[in-house]
Design an enzyme around this catalytic site. Structure first.
Site, PDB file in Angstrom:
ATOM      1  N   ASP A   1       0.882  -1.175   0.000  1.00  0.00           N
ATOM      2  CA  ASP A   1       0.000   0.000   0.000  1.00  0.00           C
ATOM      3  C   ASP A   1       0.915   1.219   0.000  1.00  0.00           C
ATOM      4  O   ASP A   1       2.135   1.099   0.191  1.00  0.00           O
ATOM      5  CB  ASP A   1      -0.874  -0.008   1.270  1.00  0.00           C
ATOM      6  CG  ASP A   1      -1.744   1.231   1.396  1.00  0.00           C
ATOM      7  OD1 ASP A   1      -2.434   1.582   0.412  1.00  0.00           O
ATOM      8  OD2 ASP A   1      -1.735   1.882   2.460  1.00  0.00           O
ATOM      9  N   SER A   2       0.316   2.402  -0.166  1.00  0.00           N
ATOM     10  CA  SER A   2       1.108   3.623  -0.076  1.00  0.00           C
ATOM     11  C   SER A   2       1.612   3.865   1.346  1.00  0.00           C
ATOM     12  O   SER A   2       2.539   4.655   1.532  1.00  0.00           O
ATOM     13  CB  SER A   2       0.268   4.824  -0.516  1.00  0.00           C
ATOM     14  OG  SER A   2      -0.787   5.021   0.400  1.00  0.00           O
TER      15      SER A   2
ATOM     16  N   TYR B   1      -0.601   8.397  -2.630  1.00  0.00           N
ATOM     17  CA  TYR B   1      -0.746   8.053  -4.040  1.00  0.00           C
ATOM     18  C   TYR B   1      -1.957   8.768  -4.666  1.00  0.00           C
ATOM     19  O   TYR B   1      -2.015   8.950  -5.876  1.00  0.00           O
ATOM     20  CB  TYR B   1      -0.985   6.545  -4.194  1.00  0.00           C
ATOM     21  CG  TYR B   1       0.229   5.660  -4.012  1.00  0.00           C
ATOM     22  CD1 TYR B   1       1.483   6.152  -3.670  1.00  0.00           C
ATOM     23  CD2 TYR B   1       0.089   4.285  -4.205  1.00  0.00           C
ATOM     24  CE1 TYR B   1       2.565   5.302  -3.514  1.00  0.00           C
ATOM     25  CE2 TYR B   1       1.168   3.428  -4.058  1.00  0.00           C
ATOM     26  CZ  TYR B   1       2.409   3.932  -3.711  1.00  0.00           C
ATOM     27  OH  TYR B   1       3.472   3.085  -3.573  1.00  0.00           O
ATOM     28  N   GLY B   2      -2.927   9.078  -3.821  1.00  0.00           N
ATOM     29  CA  GLY B   2      -4.254   9.462  -4.333  1.00  0.00           C
ATOM     30  C   GLY B   2      -4.287  10.712  -5.175  1.00  0.00           C
ATOM     31  O   GLY B   2      -5.208  10.913  -5.956  1.00  0.00           O
TER      32      GLY B   2
ATOM     33  N   CYS C   1     -10.925   3.146   0.065  1.00  0.00           N
ATOM     34  CA  CYS C   1      -9.518   3.450   0.290  1.00  0.00           C
ATOM     35  C   CYS C   1      -9.170   2.685   1.550  1.00  0.00           C
ATOM     36  O   CYS C   1      -9.900   2.757   2.548  1.00  0.00           O
ATOM     37  CB  CYS C   1      -9.304   4.949   0.496  1.00  0.00           C
ATOM     38  SG  CYS C   1      -7.635   5.362   1.099  1.00  0.00           S
ATOM     39  N   THR C   2      -8.084   1.952   1.507  1.00  0.00           N
ATOM     40  CA  THR C   2      -7.796   1.062   2.634  1.00  0.00           C
ATOM     41  C   THR C   2      -7.410   1.815   3.906  1.00  0.00           C
ATOM     42  O   THR C   2      -7.381   1.225   4.984  1.00  0.00           O
ATOM     43  CB  THR C   2      -6.706   0.035   2.258  1.00  0.00           C
ATOM     44  OG1 THR C   2      -5.549   0.731   1.748  1.00  0.00           O
ATOM     45  CG2 THR C   2      -7.223  -0.930   1.217  1.00  0.00           C
ATOM     46  N   HIS C   3      -7.143   3.111   3.787  1.00  0.00           N
ATOM     47  CA  HIS C   3      -6.905   3.908   4.995  1.00  0.00           C
ATOM     48  C   HIS C   3      -8.210   4.226   5.742  1.00  0.00           C
ATOM     49  O   HIS C   3      -8.178   4.496   6.946  1.00  0.00           O
ATOM     50  CB  HIS C   3      -6.264   5.256   4.642  1.00  0.00           C
ATOM     51  CG  HIS C   3      -4.801   5.204   4.338  1.00  0.00           C
ATOM     52  ND1 HIS C   3      -4.293   4.634   3.202  1.00  0.00           N
ATOM     53  CD2 HIS C   3      -3.728   5.695   5.035  1.00  0.00           C
ATOM     54  CE1 HIS C   3      -2.965   4.775   3.202  1.00  0.00           C
ATOM     55  NE2 HIS C   3      -2.604   5.403   4.298  1.00  0.00           N
TER      56      HIS C   3
ATOM     57  N   CYS D   1      -4.261  -1.477  -1.857  1.00  0.00           N
ATOM     58  CA  CYS D   1      -4.411  -0.028  -2.042  1.00  0.00           C
ATOM     59  C   CYS D   1      -5.356   0.164  -3.211  1.00  0.00           C
ATOM     60  O   CYS D   1      -5.084  -0.314  -4.316  1.00  0.00           O
ATOM     61  CB  CYS D   1      -3.053   0.589  -2.360  1.00  0.00           C
ATOM     62  SG  CYS D   1      -3.119   2.319  -2.845  1.00  0.00           S
ATOM     63  N   ASN D   2      -6.456   0.851  -2.967  1.00  0.00           N
ATOM     64  CA  ASN D   2      -7.432   1.044  -4.043  1.00  0.00           C
ATOM     65  C   ASN D   2      -6.871   1.882  -5.180  1.00  0.00           C
ATOM     66  O   ASN D   2      -7.145   1.614  -6.348  1.00  0.00           O
ATOM     67  CB  ASN D   2      -8.670   1.750  -3.492  1.00  0.00           C
ATOM     68  CG  ASN D   2      -9.472   0.873  -2.566  1.00  0.00           C
ATOM     69  OD1 ASN D   2     -10.436   0.251  -2.973  1.00  0.00           O
ATOM     70  ND2 ASN D   2      -9.070   0.794  -1.318  1.00  0.00           N
TER      71      ASN D   2
ATOM     72  N   GLU E   1      -2.281   8.904   8.290  1.00  0.00           N
ATOM     73  CA  GLU E   1      -0.814   8.759   8.337  1.00  0.00           C
ATOM     74  C   GLU E   1      -0.216   9.574   9.489  1.00  0.00           C
ATOM     75  O   GLU E   1       0.878   9.270   9.944  1.00  0.00           O
ATOM     76  CB  GLU E   1      -0.188   9.178   6.999  1.00  0.00           C
ATOM     77  CG  GLU E   1      -0.561   8.272   5.829  1.00  0.00           C
ATOM     78  CD  GLU E   1       0.297   7.005   5.716  1.00  0.00           C
ATOM     79  OE1 GLU E   1       1.490   7.064   6.035  1.00  0.00           O
ATOM     80  OE2 GLU E   1      -0.259   5.956   5.303  1.00  0.00           O
TER      81      GLU E   1
HETATM   82  N1  DGL Z   1      -4.686   3.211   0.907  1.00  0.00           N
HETATM   83  C1  DGL Z   1      -4.642   3.906  -0.371  1.00  0.00           C
HETATM   84  C2  DGL Z   1      -5.905   3.561  -1.129  1.00  0.00           C
HETATM   85  O1  DGL Z   1      -6.537   2.570  -0.802  1.00  0.00           O
HETATM   86  C3  DGL Z   1      -4.371   5.337  -0.106  1.00  0.00           C
HETATM   87  C4  DGL Z   1      -3.854   6.082  -1.263  1.00  0.00           C
HETATM   88  C5  DGL Z   1      -3.053   7.306  -0.972  1.00  0.00           C
HETATM   89  O2  DGL Z   1      -1.901   7.169  -0.575  1.00  0.00           O
HETATM   90  O3  DGL Z   1      -3.545   8.417  -1.230  1.00  0.00           O
HETATM   91  O4  DGL Z   1      -6.297   4.220  -2.046  1.00  0.00           O
END
Ligand code: DGL
Length: 274
Positions: free
Chosen positions: A16-17, A48-49, A191-193, A80-81, A159
């Site tokens: 994931d990011s 990443y988003g 989003c996995t966060h 990570c989506n 984060e």
């Molecule tokens: N957990 C990432 C997702 O599921 C987060 C992406 C990010 O870093 O913005 O999209």
């Protein structure tokens, strides 16, 4: 499509990011206690988003290949989506092991959860603008109306370990307005966060909205993929390794709070081998 390695030896590789994919790792560890897991959080390059799809795809390639080449992963989960939205098909085609994302499992869980046929998806700008959920929900063939909303800023709060409080709530009130106004009764945390913000999101959405996250459904998909291909570990207690491309002391500290005791230390990951 390359011939896929088919081995019960090696860990499940996940990335994931940053910390978000730990929501998926938790589900995988709980469901598959015999499996070894290697997780990379790309905290040195998150988020990443808000990055261009091409850049996220390149990061995803580096991480996935590192999991296979450096850690002998027998299967890779894009936890990570944002990365799965733009890189799943390419990585599935080029990696010598099975690759699973979180978008399709999440979409399946979402359409099962709705009663009134109105569903919502929230995610990063990259995920929502990719259209991956529109496609995945259409592929389920469920007769549902979808409302999507991007939630820039949510990932940064997680984060920083700021998962409750006025600042998060004020942002959530604003960003969730479109899905709340659409009358959805099931909302996918795309989003996995976001599961780490579920208390705030749930309070803003109200008690009649079911929050759906992709962790459990993805873990079931991993289990099925391993079992069907004869790649499942059959005994012993799995080992768990966690790596970060950023500050590993912070990764170990916050990661342990978010994931639990399996994350007792973190190692440095760097992209120096491809
Ligand atoms: N957990 C990432 C997702 O599921 C987060 C992406 C990010 O870093 O913005 O999209």
């Amino acid at each position: 499509m390359p011939n896929k390695r088919n081995s019960a030896v090696g860990p499940i590789g996940m990335f994931d990011s940053g910390f978000g994919g730990l929501t998926v790792a938790r589900a995988v560890i709980d469901l598959l206690p015999h499996e070894d897991v290697v997780y990379i959080g790309d905290t040195g390059r998150y988020p990443y988003g808000n990055k261009p799809a091409e850049q996220v795809r390149e990061y995803a390639r580096e991480l996935a290949w590192s999991l296979v080449n450096d850690y002998n992963a027998k299967l890779v989960v894009i936890a990570c989506n944002t990365a799965a939205s733009v890189a799943l098909h390419e990585l599935s085609a080029e990696l010598p092991v099975p690759v699973l994302g979180v978008v399709e499992p999440g979409a399946r869980a979402l359409v099962r959860a709705t009663q009134n046929g109105k569903v919502g998806v929230i995610g990063t700008v990259g995920t929502i603008s990719s259209g991956a959920y529109v496609n995945a929900i259409r592929d389920t063939k469920a007769n549902v109306a979808l409302t999507s909303a991007a939630c820039p800023g949510f990932v940064e709060f997680v984060e920083r370990d700021q998962t409750t409080g006025d600042e998060v709530t004020v942002l959530a009130e604003r960003l969730l307005a479109p899905v709340r106004d659409a009358g959805v009764d099931a909302l996918l945390l795309g989003c996995t966060h976001y599961p780490y913000l579920s208390r705030v999101i749930s309070e803003v959405m109200g008690p009649n909205v079911v929050l759906v996250s992709s962790g459990d459904e993805t873990a079931f998909a991993v289990r099925d993929a391993l079992t069907e291909s004869g790649m499942a570990a059959t005994g012993g207690i799995g080992s768990h390794r966690f790596l970060s491309s950023g500050d590993i002391a912070w990764f170990a500290q916050l990661g342990r709070r978010l994931l639990g005791p399996e994350l007792d230390s973190a190692e440095q990951w760097s992209n120096n081998k491809i």
